[in-house]
Design a protein around this motif. Structure first.
Motif, PDB file in Angstrom:
ATOM      1  N   LEU A  72     -36.330  36.752 -26.983  1.00  0.00           N
ATOM      2  CA  LEU A  72     -37.156  36.721 -25.777  1.00  0.00           C
ATOM      3  C   LEU A  72     -36.562  37.673 -24.746  1.00  0.00           C
ATOM      4  N   ILE A  73     -37.378  37.980 -23.717  1.00  0.00           N
ATOM      5  CA  ILE A  73     -36.906  38.855 -22.640  1.00  0.00           C
ATOM      6  C   ILE A  73     -36.062  38.008 -21.701  1.00  0.00           C
ATOM      7  N   PHE A  74     -34.757  38.122 -21.842  1.00  0.00           N
ATOM      8  CA  PHE A  74     -33.793  37.234 -21.188  1.00  0.00           C
ATOM      9  C   PHE A  74     -34.042  37.137 -19.681  1.00  0.00           C
ATOM     10  N   GLU A  75     -34.334  38.271 -19.061  1.00  0.00           N
ATOM     11  CA  GLU A  75     -34.461  38.304 -17.602  1.00  0.00           C
ATOM     12  C   GLU A  75     -35.711  37.582 -17.099  1.00  0.00           C
ATOM     13  N   ASP A  76     -36.645  37.282 -17.975  1.00  0.00           N
ATOM     14  CA  ASP A  76     -37.898  36.649 -17.570  1.00  0.00           C
ATOM     15  C   ASP A  76     -37.820  35.132 -17.547  1.00  0.00           C
ATOM     16  N   TYR A  77     -36.676  34.583 -17.944  1.00  0.00           N
ATOM     17  CA  TYR A  77     -36.597  33.140 -18.152  1.00  0.00           C
ATOM     18  C   TYR A  77     -35.564  32.454 -17.265  1.00  0.00           C
ATOM     19  N   VAL A  78     -35.903  31.247 -16.900  1.00  0.00           N
ATOM     20  CA  VAL A  78     -34.933  30.305 -16.342  1.00  0.00           C
ATOM     21  C   VAL A  78     -34.225  29.654 -17.535  1.00  0.00           C
ATOM     22  N   ILE A  79     -32.909  29.630 -17.489  1.00  0.00           N
ATOM     23  CA  ILE A  79     -32.129  29.047 -18.580  1.00  0.00           C
ATOM     24  C   ILE A  79     -31.316  27.883 -18.027  1.00  0.00           C
ATOM     25  N   GLY A  80     -31.212  26.834 -18.793  1.00  0.00           N
ATOM     26  CA  GLY A  80     -30.439  25.710 -18.294  1.00  0.00           C
ATOM     27  C   GLY A  80     -29.975  24.784 -19.400  1.00  0.00           C
ATOM     28  N   TRP A  81     -29.434  23.673 -18.980  1.00  0.00           N
ATOM     29  CA  TRP A  81     -28.870  22.684 -19.895  1.00  0.00           C
ATOM     30  C   TRP A  81     -29.437  21.308 -19.605  1.00  0.00           C
ATOM     31  N   PHE A  82     -29.769  20.621 -20.678  1.00  0.00           N
ATOM     32  CA  PHE A  82     -30.096  19.216 -20.637  1.00  0.00           C
ATOM     33  C   PHE A  82     -29.094  18.482 -21.521  1.00  0.00           C
ATOM     34  N   ARG A  83     -29.019  17.184 -21.391  1.00  0.00           N
ATOM     35  CA  ARG A  83     -28.157  16.394 -22.265  1.00  0.00           C
ATOM     36  C   ARG A  83     -28.812  15.072 -22.598  1.00  0.00           C
ATOM     37  N   GLN A  84     -28.399  14.523 -23.729  1.00  0.00           N
ATOM     38  CA  GLN A  84     -28.896  13.222 -24.143  1.00  0.00           C
ATOM     39  C   GLN A  84     -27.748  12.404 -24.696  1.00  0.00           C
ATOM     40  N   ALA A  85     -27.468  11.314 -24.021  1.00  0.00           N
ATOM     41  CA  ALA A  85     -26.417  10.394 -24.456  1.00  0.00           C
ATOM     42  C   ALA A  85     -27.001   9.395 -25.448  1.00  0.00           C
ATOM     43  N   PRO A  86     -26.162   8.811 -26.282  1.00  0.00           N
ATOM     44  CA  PRO A  86     -26.653   7.830 -27.258  1.00  0.00           C
ATOM     45  C   PRO A  86     -27.418   6.699 -26.579  1.00  0.00           C
ATOM     46  N   GLY A  87     -28.632   6.447 -27.048  1.00  0.00           N
ATOM     47  CA  GLY A  87     -29.425   5.355 -26.525  1.00  0.00           C
ATOM     48  C   GLY A  87     -30.052   5.596 -25.167  1.00  0.00           C
ATOM     49  N   LYS A  88     -29.938   6.828 -24.666  1.00  0.00           N
ATOM     50  CA  LYS A  88     -30.487   7.130 -23.343  1.00  0.00           C
ATOM     51  C   LYS A  88     -31.500   8.264 -23.427  1.00  0.00           C
ATOM     52  N   GLU A  89     -32.288   8.396 -22.365  1.00  0.00           N
ATOM     53  CA  GLU A  89     -33.258   9.482 -22.295  1.00  0.00           C
ATOM     54  C   GLU A  89     -32.553  10.809 -21.999  1.00  0.00           C
ATOM     55  N   ARG A  90     -33.195  11.879 -22.407  1.00  0.00           N
ATOM     56  CA  ARG A  90     -32.695  13.208 -22.107  1.00  0.00           C
ATOM     57  C   ARG A  90     -32.738  13.431 -20.604  1.00  0.00           C
ATOM     58  N   GLU A  91     -31.722  14.105 -20.061  1.00  0.00           N
ATOM     59  CA  GLU A  91     -31.686  14.346 -18.624  1.00  0.00           C
ATOM     60  C   GLU A  91     -31.229  15.769 -18.335  1.00  0.00           C
ATOM     61  N   GLY A  92     -31.670  16.270 -17.201  1.00  0.00           N
ATOM     62  CA  GLY A  92     -31.274  17.607 -16.790  1.00  0.00           C
ATOM     63  C   GLY A  92     -29.831  17.647 -16.343  1.00  0.00           C
ATOM     64  N   VAL A  93     -29.222  18.846 -16.484  1.00  0.00           N
ATOM     65  CA  VAL A  93     -27.848  19.053 -16.057  1.00  0.00           C
ATOM     66  C   VAL A  93     -27.784  20.164 -15.005  1.00  0.00           C
ATOM     67  N   ALA A  94     -28.225  21.356 -15.386  1.00  0.00           N
ATOM     68  CA  ALA A  94     -28.158  22.503 -14.475  1.00  0.00           C
ATOM     69  C   ALA A  94     -29.070  23.604 -14.990  1.00  0.00           C
TER      70      ALA A  94
END
Length: 130
Positions: A27-49
């Motif tokens: 993909l065109i790297f400069e066109d995208y917002v990039i970030g991190w999510f995480r998911q702990a055992p037994g929990k919903e996925r959540e945003g990080v940064a």
């Protein structure tokens, strides 16, 4: 074919540090917002940064603010997550994510947008334990 490949996860003691990397292709790297999510055992996925093309702004969830730093290398097409002061509650699978729309990305981090983000990596496990 778009690929987001995470690396750098592992086992670390509380108070320790890890630096996650995400290598992006197709993909065109400069066109995208990039970030991190995480998911702990037994929990919903959540945003990080997340980080925009020119690294302004960056957005951090309160749970990691002051401990984690997101950065990017446009030449290498990589995004990093430097994690310091790790706590057992940071244990999770961490996913690298890309989307073109900043507002949607941040709204997803806060759980107010459920329309889905474009591209996800397969994740890397971070285990904070003594």
């Amino acid at each position: 074919q778009v690929q987001l490949v995470e690396s750098g996860g592992g086992l670390v003691q509380p108070g320790g540090s890890l630096n996650l990397s995400c290598t992006i292709s197709g993909l065109i790297f400069e066109d995208y917002v990039i970030g991190w999510f995480r998911q702990a055992p037994g929990k919903e996925r959540e945003g990080v940064a997340c980080i925009t093309n020119d690294a302004n702004p960056t957005v951090y969830m309160d749970s990691v603010k002051g401990r984690f730093i997101i950065s990017k290398d446009n030449n290498e097409k990589k995004v990093y997550l430097q994690m310091n002061g790790l706590k057992p509650e940071d244990t999770a699978v961490y996913f690298c994510v890309a989307d073109r729309w900043f507002n949607n990305f941040v709204a997803t981090m806060y759980g107010t947008y459920r329309g889905g983000l474009e591209y996800w990596g397969k994740g890397t496990l971070v285990n904070v334990s003594s």
